[in-house]
Enzyme design. Structure first.
Site, PDB file in Angstrom:
ATOM      1  CB  SER A 164       3.781  -2.881   5.257  1.00  0.00           C
ATOM      2  OG  SER A 164       3.891  -1.963   6.400  1.00  0.00           O
ATOM      3  CD  GLU A 174      -4.476  -0.253   6.627  1.00  0.00           C
ATOM      4  OE1 GLU A 174      -4.985   0.740   5.874  1.00  0.00           O
ATOM      5  OE2 GLU A 174      -3.590  -0.341   6.970  1.00  0.00           O
ATOM      6  CB  SER A 207       2.551   7.092   4.389  1.00  0.00           C
ATOM      7  OG  SER A 207       1.639   6.531   5.369  1.00  0.00           O
ATOM      8  CD  GLN A 225      -2.517   1.145   2.642  1.00  0.00           C
ATOM      9  OE1 GLN A 225      -2.008   1.523   3.476  1.00  0.00           O
ATOM     10  NE2 GLN A 225      -3.512   0.463   2.961  1.00  0.00           N
ATOM     11  N   GLY A 226       0.990   2.066  -1.148  1.00  0.00           N
ATOM     12  CA  GLY A 226       1.705   3.179  -1.015  1.00  0.00           C
ATOM     13  C   GLY A 226       0.827   4.348  -1.067  1.00  0.00           C
TER      14      GLY A 226
HETATM   15  C1  LIG Z   1       3.754  -0.728  11.436  1.00  0.00           C
HETATM   16  C2  LIG Z   1       3.376   0.330  10.455  1.00  0.00           C
HETATM   17  C3  LIG Z   1       3.061  -0.173   8.921  1.00  0.00           C
HETATM   18  C4  LIG Z   1       2.647   0.935   8.026  1.00  0.00           C
HETATM   19  N1  LIG Z   1       2.286   0.525   6.760  1.00  0.00           N
HETATM   20  C5  LIG Z   1       2.164   1.473   5.876  1.00  0.00           C
HETATM   21  C6  LIG Z   1       1.822   0.941   4.580  1.00  0.00           C
HETATM   22  O1  LIG Z   1       2.214  -0.074   4.255  1.00  0.00           O
HETATM   23  N2  LIG Z   1       1.495   1.868   3.343  1.00  0.00           N
HETATM   24  C7  LIG Z   1       1.428   3.374   3.780  1.00  0.00           C
HETATM   25  O2  LIG Z   1       1.252   3.965   3.026  1.00  0.00           O
HETATM   26  N3  LIG Z   1       1.760   3.837   5.111  1.00  0.00           N
HETATM   27  C8  LIG Z   1       2.037   2.914   6.080  1.00  0.00           C
HETATM   28  N4  LIG Z   1       2.404   3.214   7.604  1.00  0.00           N
HETATM   29  C9  LIG Z   1       2.344   4.830   7.788  1.00  0.00           C
HETATM   30  C10 LIG Z   1       1.006   5.303   8.653  1.00  0.00           C
HETATM   31  O3  LIG Z   1       0.002   5.246   7.951  1.00  0.00           O
HETATM   32  C11 LIG Z   1       1.762   6.459   9.089  1.00  0.00           C
HETATM   33  O4  LIG Z   1       2.781   6.440  10.256  1.00  0.00           O
HETATM   34  C12 LIG Z   1       0.463   7.176   9.969  1.00  0.00           C
HETATM   35  O5  LIG Z   1      -0.558   7.612   9.058  1.00  0.00           O
HETATM   36  C13 LIG Z   1       1.020   8.444  10.417  1.00  0.00           C
HETATM   37  O6  LIG Z   1       1.515   9.293   9.691  1.00  0.00           O
HETATM   38  P1  LIG Z   1       3.238  10.042  10.153  1.00  0.00           P
HETATM   39  O7  LIG Z   1       4.040   8.802  10.369  1.00  0.00           O
HETATM   40  O8  LIG Z   1       3.712  10.719   8.814  1.00  0.00           O
HETATM   41  O9  LIG Z   1       2.847  11.014  11.365  1.00  0.00           O
HETATM   42  P2  LIG Z   1       2.467  12.293  11.241  1.00  0.00           P
HETATM   43  O10 LIG Z   1       1.409  12.361  10.334  1.00  0.00           O
HETATM   44  O11 LIG Z   1       3.561  13.094  11.016  1.00  0.00           O
HETATM   45  O12 LIG Z   1       1.905  12.791  12.857  1.00  0.00           O
HETATM   46  C14 LIG Z   1       2.928  12.670  13.669  1.00  0.00           C
HETATM   47  C15 LIG Z   1       2.148  12.976  15.262  1.00  0.00           C
HETATM   48  O13 LIG Z   1       1.278  14.118  15.058  1.00  0.00           O
HETATM   49  C16 LIG Z   1      -0.006  13.799  15.390  1.00  0.00           C
HETATM   50  N5  LIG Z   1      -1.023  14.600  14.470  1.00  0.00           N
HETATM   51  C17 LIG Z   1      -0.817  14.716  13.286  1.00  0.00           C
HETATM   52  N6  LIG Z   1      -1.768  15.431  12.653  1.00  0.00           N
HETATM   53  C18 LIG Z   1      -2.699  15.629  13.644  1.00  0.00           C
HETATM   54  C19 LIG Z   1      -4.013  16.421  13.832  1.00  0.00           C
HETATM   55  N7  LIG Z   1      -4.628  16.787  12.685  1.00  0.00           N
HETATM   56  N8  LIG Z   1      -4.539  16.350  15.133  1.00  0.00           N
HETATM   57  C20 LIG Z   1      -3.852  15.573  16.309  1.00  0.00           C
HETATM   58  N9  LIG Z   1      -2.821  15.132  15.986  1.00  0.00           N
HETATM   59  C21 LIG Z   1      -1.953  15.175  14.857  1.00  0.00           C
HETATM   60  C22 LIG Z   1      -0.144  12.231  14.961  1.00  0.00           C
HETATM   61  O14 LIG Z   1      -1.345  11.763  15.722  1.00  0.00           O
HETATM   62  C23 LIG Z   1       1.075  11.721  15.542  1.00  0.00           C
HETATM   63  O15 LIG Z   1       1.173  11.451  16.886  1.00  0.00           O
HETATM   64  C24 LIG Z   1       2.796   2.338   8.580  1.00  0.00           C
HETATM   65  C25 LIG Z   1       2.810   2.660   9.828  1.00  0.00           C
HETATM   66  C26 LIG Z   1       3.322   1.791  10.766  1.00  0.00           C
HETATM   67  C27 LIG Z   1       3.541   2.107  12.072  1.00  0.00           C
END
Ligand SMILES: Cc1cc2nc3c(=O)[nH]c(=O)nc-3n(C[C@H](O)[C@H](O)[C@H](O)COP(=O)(O)OP(=O)(O)OC[C@H]3O[C@@H](n4cnc5c(N)ncnc54)[C@H](O)[C@@H]3O)c2cc1C
Length: 400
Positions: free
Chosen positions: A168, A258, A136, A133-134
């Site tokens: 992932s 999901e 993020s 899944q692409g």
């Molecule tokens: C084990 C694992 C597998 C994953 N697999 C995939 C995958 O296969 N494909 C894929 O596309 N992605 C994947 N992800 C990514 C995942 O979807 C993102 O990590 C997640 O959506 C959070 O985005 P970020 O890491 O950029 O954090 P950010 O968006 O930068 O957030 C950082 C912090 O700020 C908080 N925050 C941000 N905006 C707000 C708001 N508006 N209000 C309140 N709090 C806020 C968040 O809650 C978090 O605590 C995976 C992540 C993990 C941990």
């Protein structure tokens, strides 16, 4: 993830729904099949996704994958209830669940053309094609609509340029469900234009020229995450899923499936640990501190709430309701249950976390404990789930 099966067959499953006769028969047939086709051994150096892929193929060969997908697309044409029951059986005997492709399959079923469903779904279900899944990106996780990857139309095809992150197991995948921005709406000429409206979805074969996949090592020792670099990658129009600009609703559908607990087997897997904790609380009453006994009680309550909620959600799905923003409740309840459960188990059974000889450096529950920490991030963080519930389920106004 622990991948040992602790019992040959499940004897007690939480989501039994007072099983109607055909479901009861299906469960019995599955238990008999499982006894004859147990979980294969994982090779000493075998990466987890390679091992899980073998398990996927084995389950598929028995007809246990895609139970609720129409037969025309390689599924079994049964109901959500059948899918839930089989996942429940797998979780109860601590086997890895049905491969987590249900949410990708639902996205294709709801947004793909007839031709695309026939082309991709049977191979996805059989495991001949593996998908990732692409969504993020480095600057677009929670704020997914802010993605910068572009797909520029050119002579009947697209050229894709950008970067994805946290994808992932991309290094083990043949195809990627990719989101990219097709045509950026101009807020100067169209004030109602939202960044969401210019996102489109594609099925990208990862062996295309211009794709670079770079794995990243996670805290539990797995190379789960990848960075995906897309350098003028050609994608055909026939590989776009749905119309241009419908990538956002497709993405929301995908994450809604999901985020739910129905077909994951997580609930019966948690149930095994809850029962062990309950027995420890009874048998080690004088030994465990009161605070810890209270935590075990909280685990039990969280778990029962999750079971009751999931039964209700299954009934809704059977009544024809598709997954929507309410899946954020599922995700929050699952996260709370799982994290409290492993934190409590860590204190009650420390030897199972800090044993010796495991590749992750800990005992058999150590990897599960570490992975539970990620539950409040993957599939959308807990803060974002609360925002969704506030805005889209309860209709509350935004702050500020
Ligand atoms: C084990 C694992 C597998 C994953 N697999 C995939 C995958 O296969 N494909 C894929 O596309 N992605 C994947 N992800 C990514 C995942 O979807 C993102 O990590 C997640 O959506 C959070 O985005 P970020 O890491 O950029 O954090 P950010 O968006 O930068 O957030 C950082 C912090 O700020 C908080 N925050 C941000 N905006 C707000 C708001 N508006 N209000 C309140 N709090 C806020 C968040 O809650 C978090 O605590 C995976 C992540 C993990 C941990």
């Amino acid at each position: 993830m622990t991948v040992t099966v602790t019992a040959a067959t499940a004897t007690d499953t939480p989501l039994d729904f007072g099983d109607p006769a055909d479901l009861d028969q299906l469960r019995r047939r599955f238990r008999a099949w499982l006894a004859e086709h147990p979980l294969p051994e994982r090779g000493a150096d075998e990466p987890l996704p390679v091992f899980l892929h073998r398990w996927h193929r084995q389950l598929h060969s028995g007809g246990w994958v895609g139970l609720d997908v129409p037969q025309a697309y390689g599924g079994q044409g049964l109901s959500t209830l059948h899918q839930v029951a089989i996942s429940d059986e797998l979780g109860a005997c601590q086997a890895p669940g049905i491969p987590r492709i249900g949410y990708l399959a639902h996205a294709l079923l709801e947004f793909g053309s007839e031709e695309q469903c026939r082309r991709w779904l049977p191979r996805m279900l059989s495991g001949e094609d593996t998908w990732c899944q692409g969504f993020s990106e480095p600057g677009a996780g929670s704020d997914l609509a802010g993605m910068a990857t572009t797909a520029t139309r050119q002579d009947g095809h697209y050229l894709v340029r950008g970067q994805k992150l946290w994808t992932s197991y991309a290094q083990f995948s043949g195809l990627c469900l990719l989101l990219a921005r097709t045509e950026r709406a101009d807020p100067a000429t169209d004030p109602s234009a939202r960044p969401h409206d210019s996102i489109s979805a594609f099925a990208l074969p990862l062996d295309r020229a211009g794709v670079t996949v770079r794995p990243l090592r996670a805290a539990n020792g797995d190379d789960e995450f990848c960075e995906l670099f897309l350098d003028d990658v050609r994608i055909e129009e026939s590989e776009r899923i749905g119309a241009e600009g419908t990538g956002w609703p497709l993405a929301m559908t995908t994450v809604s499936y999901e985020r739910n607990a129905l077909d994951t087997g997580h609930i019966s897997r948690y149930g095994v640990l809850v029962e062990r904790l309950r027995r420890s609380a009874r048998d080690r009453r004088g030994e465990l501190p009161d605070g810890l006994l209270s935590e075990i009680g909280r685990c039990y309550v969280d778990y029962q709430v999750l079971v009751a909620h999931t039964r209700r959600r299954t009934a809704e799905r059977l009544a024809g309701r598709t997954a929507g923003p309410e899946s954020s409740y599922d995700k929050l309840l699952m996260t709370r249950t799982e994290q409290r459960l492993y934190e409590t188990a860590l204190r009650v059974f420390p030897g199972e976390f800090f044993g010796e000889g495991e590749s992750s450096g800990g005992g058999p529950l150590f990897g599960d404990y570490l992975y539970s920490r990620a539950a409040s991030v993957y599939g959308g963080t807990s803060q974002i789930q609360r925002n969704i519930i506030a805005k889209r389920v309860l209709g509350l106004p935004s702050a500020g």
